[in-house]
Design a protein around this motif. Structure first.
Motif, PDB file in Angstrom:
ATOM      1  N   LEU A   1      -8.315   4.917 -14.827  1.00  0.00           N
ATOM      2  CA  LEU A   1      -7.578   6.178 -14.852  1.00  0.00           C
ATOM      3  C   LEU A   1      -7.000   6.436 -16.243  1.00  0.00           C
ATOM      4  O   LEU A   1      -7.101   7.543 -16.773  1.00  0.00           O
ATOM      5  CB  LEU A   1      -6.464   6.169 -13.802  1.00  0.00           C
ATOM      6  N   SER A   2      -6.382   5.423 -16.834  1.00  0.00           N
ATOM      7  CA  SER A   2      -5.834   5.574 -18.186  1.00  0.00           C
ATOM      8  C   SER A   2      -6.940   5.969 -19.168  1.00  0.00           C
ATOM      9  O   SER A   2      -6.744   6.843 -20.021  1.00  0.00           O
ATOM     10  CB  SER A   2      -5.179   4.264 -18.648  1.00  0.00           C
ATOM     11  N   GLU A   3      -8.069   5.323 -19.058  1.00  0.00           N
ATOM     12  CA  GLU A   3      -9.218   5.614 -19.928  1.00  0.00           C
ATOM     13  C   GLU A   3      -9.639   7.078 -19.777  1.00  0.00           C
ATOM     14  O   GLU A   3      -9.900   7.776 -20.765  1.00  0.00           O
ATOM     15  CB  GLU A   3     -10.381   4.689 -19.546  1.00  0.00           C
ATOM     16  N   ALA A   4      -9.693   7.560 -18.530  1.00  0.00           N
ATOM     17  CA  ALA A   4     -10.099   8.946 -18.263  1.00  0.00           C
ATOM     18  C   ALA A   4      -9.100   9.941 -18.844  1.00  0.00           C
ATOM     19  O   ALA A   4      -9.481  10.967 -19.415  1.00  0.00           O
ATOM     20  CB  ALA A   4     -10.250   9.159 -16.758  1.00  0.00           C
ATOM     21  N   MET A   5      -7.815   9.647 -18.716  1.00  0.00           N
ATOM     22  CA  MET A   5      -6.781  10.533 -19.247  1.00  0.00           C
ATOM     23  C   MET A   5      -6.887  10.635 -20.773  1.00  0.00           C
ATOM     24  O   MET A   5      -6.819  11.727 -21.348  1.00  0.00           O
ATOM     25  CB  MET A   5      -5.391  10.019 -18.841  1.00  0.00           C
ATOM     26  N   LEU A   6      -7.070   9.507 -21.426  1.00  0.00           N
ATOM     27  CA  LEU A   6      -7.178   9.480 -22.887  1.00  0.00           C
ATOM     28  C   LEU A   6      -8.444  10.184 -23.357  1.00  0.00           C
ATOM     29  O   LEU A   6      -8.439  10.887 -24.376  1.00  0.00           O
ATOM     30  CB  LEU A   6      -7.156   8.033 -23.382  1.00  0.00           C
ATOM     31  N   TYR A   7      -9.520  10.012 -22.618  1.00  0.00           N
ATOM     32  CA  TYR A   7     -10.797  10.654 -22.980  1.00  0.00           C
ATOM     33  C   TYR A   7     -10.700  12.177 -22.849  1.00  0.00           C
ATOM     34  O   TYR A   7     -11.111  12.916 -23.751  1.00  0.00           O
ATOM     35  CB  TYR A   7     -11.905  10.112 -22.081  1.00  0.00           C
TER      36      TYR A   7
ATOM     37  N   ARG B   1     -13.196   8.872 -28.053  1.00  0.00           N
ATOM     38  CA  ARG B   1     -14.458   9.611 -28.037  1.00  0.00           C
ATOM     39  C   ARG B   1     -15.440   9.083 -27.009  1.00  0.00           C
ATOM     40  O   ARG B   1     -16.345   9.797 -26.586  1.00  0.00           O
ATOM     41  CB  ARG B   1     -15.109   9.544 -29.433  1.00  0.00           C
ATOM     42  N   LYS B   2     -15.267   7.817 -26.633  1.00  0.00           N
ATOM     43  CA  LYS B   2     -16.209   7.194 -25.702  1.00  0.00           C
ATOM     44  C   LYS B   2     -15.443   6.707 -24.484  1.00  0.00           C
ATOM     45  O   LYS B   2     -14.358   6.145 -24.603  1.00  0.00           O
ATOM     46  CB  LYS B   2     -16.914   6.015 -26.390  1.00  0.00           C
TER      47      LYS B   2
END
Length: 276
Positions: free
Chosen positions: A2-8, A14-15
């Motif tokens: 979830l954190s990764e998705a929010m940052l993306y 960028r990835k």
């Protein structure tokens, strides 16, 4: 994830990495990448509209709950992540008790709904029956205002007079832990993330702070690759400048705002900021 998705989605990375692929932005310690799990809490900074969000990503695995609990001391709000494909798991109850203990207003993100055989109502009913009252599906517009009004006598009176709860009403109920907004989606497939971020922007209140007196809460002490001691803290009042002397002759040599393993060096931080 979830954190990764929010940052993306907010353009911070960028990835889109994955914890199990060992390339997640915030899981940057070698042991975390070897095991494919989050062990240490990490900080990142992102913006949603005009709201600056200091995201503190914590371990979900109960073996590392001490690390999670330390971070709770500096949170204004929490996002509780639930696996929608298996519903409430044992560690969810442990996490919920901690959120209750620290009285942290909480949003809920029900993840993996693309793999779930349960519908939103099933999950909301289980949350209300097994945790506490006040979990409301914020993706269901038809009954939203009525469900919110039912949590507060004053709002119910207004609702019966034909007046729906406004943003201030809703924000106050969330802050007072009368309601817990729920969102549904899939972090891996970027479903439901924008709705969650938008709600955080709209319905969160800035913390009440003392503008004059310096206050801070330390939640973690570690070291960087050069062996320098890093004291992670939230500024709760006033401001903190480089070269300030704290406590027993402890001098602030540098102030860093971290996002993953990267950081920005700043000369001063204000109340509300989270830094090292």
């Amino acid at each position: 994830t979830l954190s990764e998705a929010m940052l993306y989605l907010k353009g911070n990375i960028r990835k889109l990495g994955r914890v199990d692929h060992k390339d997640a932005f915030l899981d940057n310690f070698e042991l975390e990448r070897q095991r494919g799990i989050t062990i240490f809490s990490k900080q990142a900074v992102l913006k949603e509209n005009k709201t600056t969000i200091y995201l503190i990503d914590t371990p979900g695995h109960m073996d590392f709950s001490t690390e999670m609990e330390r971070a709770l001391k500096v949170l204004d709000y929490a996002v509780l992540v639930i696996n929608g494909s298996s519903r409430l798991q044992r560690h969810t109850f442990t996490l919920w008790k901690k959120l209750e203990e620290y009285k942290i207003p909480t949003f809920v993100f029900v993840n993996k709904m693309d793999m779930s055989s349960y519908n939103n109502k099933d999950i909301i009913d289980e949350l209300n029956n097994r945790l506490t009252d006040g979990f409301i599906d914020f993706t269901n517009d038809s009954d939203l205002f009525e469900n919110i009004a039912m949590t507060d006598e004053h709002l119910m009176d207004k609702f019966l007079m034909g007046e729906n709860p406004n943003i201030d009403d809703i924000s106050g109920c969330i802050k007072g832990r009368k309601i817990f907004p729920c969102f549904f989606g899939s972090a891996l497939k970027l479903l439901g993330i924008e709705e969650l971020l938008k709600a955080i922007d709209i319905y969160t209140l800035s913390p009440i702070i003392n503008e004059s007196a310096l206050g801070l809460k330390v939640y973690k002490i570690t070291r960087d690759e050069q062996g320098n001691r890093l004291t992670f803290m939230k500024i709760t009042g006033g401001s903190l400048k480089v070269k300030t002397i704290l406590g027993d002759e402890e001098k602030v040599n540098q102030i860093r705002i971290y996002s993953g393993e990267k950081y920005e060096v700043v000369g001063e931080v204000q109340a509300g900021d989270v830094c090292a």
